[in-house]
Enzyme design. Structure first.
Site: not given
Ligand code: FNR
Length: 417
Positions: A166, A189, A215, A291, A315
């Site tokens: 991230s 981001y 993303t 994404k 997400h």
């Molecule tokens: C995320 N996700 C996420 N995605 C992204 O592109 N940048 C980020 O900084 C974050 N940060 C983030 C923090 C937390 C606490 C969570 C739970 C999720 C989304 C992540 O990459 C992913 O798309 C999802 O978590 C997938 O779903 P599941 O496996 O958590 O159900």
């Protein structure tokens, strides 16, 4: 009693008949209402295990499945941090549906196929990975364990997994790359200041990242009620770590170190359009992956813009409560890209059988977000490793059982919807 179970059976048969009807077989139509009807139909499914049985595991090795780490994480983390990890938006319904949707896809096993020699590897942008399971970017992982993303990277290195990092990770790309002993994919981001976007991109290139994962599904200020509720019951003094508002938050993120972030007010600029994708393509030599794509319309535009890969994602249900699970978006996106670029998917993947189903519907690789963080919160690096080992073991078991000795043998015919 007898008549109500007879009714339930007739209803089940009727819904199944609708699900198999050619008129509804289109991936676009095979969605919302039918799935919800089927979901209601499954309301009588056995209850989940009690948390207390899972909470009692004392080491990563004792875990039987990845959900057991969630129970331990819930117990170990402060309520505010657990809520940050668990939260979706509004009613968290998309979070639940992402996972539940896998229950409506059945596996069609074939028999009398030699599965002794076995290969679960996949190729992505010229690199072969031993497993199709990748680690999604998850922000601020030191909220779950003091070693954060570095512990995840060591686990990914040991188990040979692709890791995405991230932009707002709590460790820098250089530290994580060193721990992973190989480059990671950098999630982007971009912020609302192009100078900062450019600096982030150049930093990722400098660290040898082969792919930039932009993303596109997360605007500021999502209605994360579960986070707000978790904070309400967290009695610690959070200002020690969370002082200074958004500017303070950014200053604490290692990826922004040394950059002038005085003009940054947002991580994602709401005025972004496809022109920004073109700008990214023109700026970097890394592969560009989007994404957060969930429709065939956007997948087609992405291909037209020369995007190199797509991650179907909502997400993890944290951006908007669409009630549309990512696994349901997969067929239409795969159909739209016509094999020109890889299509990855994440959201609700908790079992090797989920991975198998996503591969059957055309995914090139399958990501996990929360499960890695549960493992990390529960037992640090060894917890993340155990999550990866369990998912791999489960995937290999179902591949053998289903008569699919290699990933290319897992096809649309491997599942029934
Ligand atoms: C995320 N996700 C996420 N995605 C992204 O592109 N940048 C980020 O900084 C974050 N940060 C983030 C923090 C937390 C606490 C969570 C739970 C999720 C989304 C992540 O990459 C992913 O798309 C999802 O978590 C997938 O779903 P599941 O496996 O958590 O159900």
């Amino acid at each position: 009693m007898g008549s109500s179970s007879g009714l339930a059976e007739s209803r089940r048969k009727f819904l199944r008949y609708i699900a198999l009807s050619p008129a509804l077989a289109s991936p676009v139509l095979m969605g919302g209402s039918l799935r919800k009807a089927l979901s209601l139909d499954l309301a009588g499914a056995p209850p989940e295990r009690s948390d207390s049985a899972s909470e009692s595991i004392a080491s990563a090795k004792q875990a039987l499945d990845v959900m057991e780490f969630e129970a331990v994480a819930r117990k170990k983390l402060p309520p505010g941090h657990f809520a940050y990890l668990a939260s979706g938006v509004d009613d968290d319904a998309t979070v639940r549906l992402n996972h539940e949707a896998y229950q409506h896809i059945e596996i069609r096993s074939r028999r009398l196929i030699d599965v002794e020699k076995f290969d679960s590897s996949v190729e992505l942008f010229g690199t072969r990975w031993e497993t199709p399971v990748f680690l999604c970017p998850v922000s601020s992982m030191k909220a779950f364990d003091p070693e954060g993303e570095v512990a995840v990277a060591r686990a990914a290195a040991k188990q040979h997994h692709l890791q995405m990092l991230s932009t707002v990770a709590s460790s820098s790309i250089e530290e994580v790359t060193a721990a992973r002993e190989a480059p990671v994919w950098q999630q982007l981001y971009p912020t609302n200041d192009w100078a900062v976007s450019r600096a982030l991109i150049k930093r990722a290139e400098g660290a040898g990242s082969p792919a930039l994962v932009f993303t596109v599904d997360h605007q500021e200020n999502a209605n994360n009620e579960t986070i707000a509720r978790g904070r309400r019951v967290d009695t610690r003094d959070c200002s020690l770590c969370h002082a200074g508002g958004f500017a303070g938050y950014l200053r604490r993120k290692p990826m922004f170190k040394g950059m002038d972030i005085s003009k940054v007010t947002e991580l994602y600029d709401p005025s972004f359009t496809w022109d920004f994708v073109k700008r990214l393509k023109d700026t970097t030599t890394m592969k560009l992956v989007l994404k957060g794509i969930v429709t065939h319309e956007d997948a087609e535009i992405a291909v037209e813009h020369g995007v190199d890969g797509i991650v179907i994602s909502n997400h993890g249900g944290r951006a908007e409560d669409t009630l549309r699970p990512t696994i349901e978006c997969l067929p239409e996106v795969v159909a739209a890209v016509k094999g020109k670029i890889p299509v990855l998917v994440d959201g609700g993947v908790r079992r090797g059988t989920d991975v198998f189903k996503a591969l059957a519907l055309g995914a090139t690789a399958v990501g996990v977000g929360r499960p890695q963080a549960w493992g990390l919160a529960a037992f640090g690096q060894s917890g993340v490793e155990a999550v990866l080992v369990i998912l791999r073991r489960e995937l290999e078991k179902i591949m053998r059982q289903a008569g699919t000795p290699s990933i290319r043998n897992i096809t649309r015919a491997s599942v029934a919807l």
